[in-house]
Motif scaffolding. Structure first.
Motif, short mmCIF file in Angstrom:
data_model
loop_
_atom_site.label_atom_id
_atom_site.label_comp_id
_atom_site.label_asym_id
_atom_site.label_seq_id
_atom_site.Cartn_x
_atom_site.Cartn_y
_atom_site.Cartn_z
N LEU A 18 0.83 -1.21 0.00
CA LEU A 18 0.00 0.00 0.00
C LEU A 18 0.87 1.26 0.00
N LEU A 22 0.34 3.67 -3.16
CA LEU A 22 -0.23 4.99 -2.90
C LEU A 22 0.83 6.09 -2.82
N SER A 63 -7.40 2.31 -1.87
CA SER A 63 -6.49 1.71 -2.86
C SER A 63 -7.20 1.22 -4.12
#
Length: 93
Positions: A18, A22, A63
């Motif tokens: 993640l 991101l 996400s």
């Protein structure tokens, strides 16, 4: 009960993915995005807390990864989740 063969359950891999996906610098930035307190991620990383269903849903929202993919990233290979059985004495799960 013996864990299934294959990759071990490890939420660190999920958090690391993640962070990269991101384009975040650290867990503090991730905690702000997920709207959880920073120590929550640290506790999960160190095995003191489990990834909650709510956190998994929030990860999905930010996400756009499917819940299945998020579970796969942390090594969860179960095909389905079953709610826990109620315990006697009013202490249901």
């Amino acid at each position: 009960m013996t864990p299934p063969p294959g990759p071990q359950f490890d939420p660190n891999a999920l958090f690391d993915h993640l962070l990269q996906l991101l384009e975040l610098k650290n867990d503090a930035a991730l905690s702000r995005l997920l709207e959880v307190e920073a120590p929550t991620i640290s506790k999960i990383r160190h095995g003191k807390l489990k990834v909650s269903a709510g956190m998994l849903l929030r990860m999905h929202e930010v996400s756009q990864l499917s819940i299945t993919e998020l579970r796969r990233l942390m090594g969860d290979r179960r095909r389905s989740f079953r709610p826990g059985k109620k315990r006697r004495g009013g202490r249901g799960r």
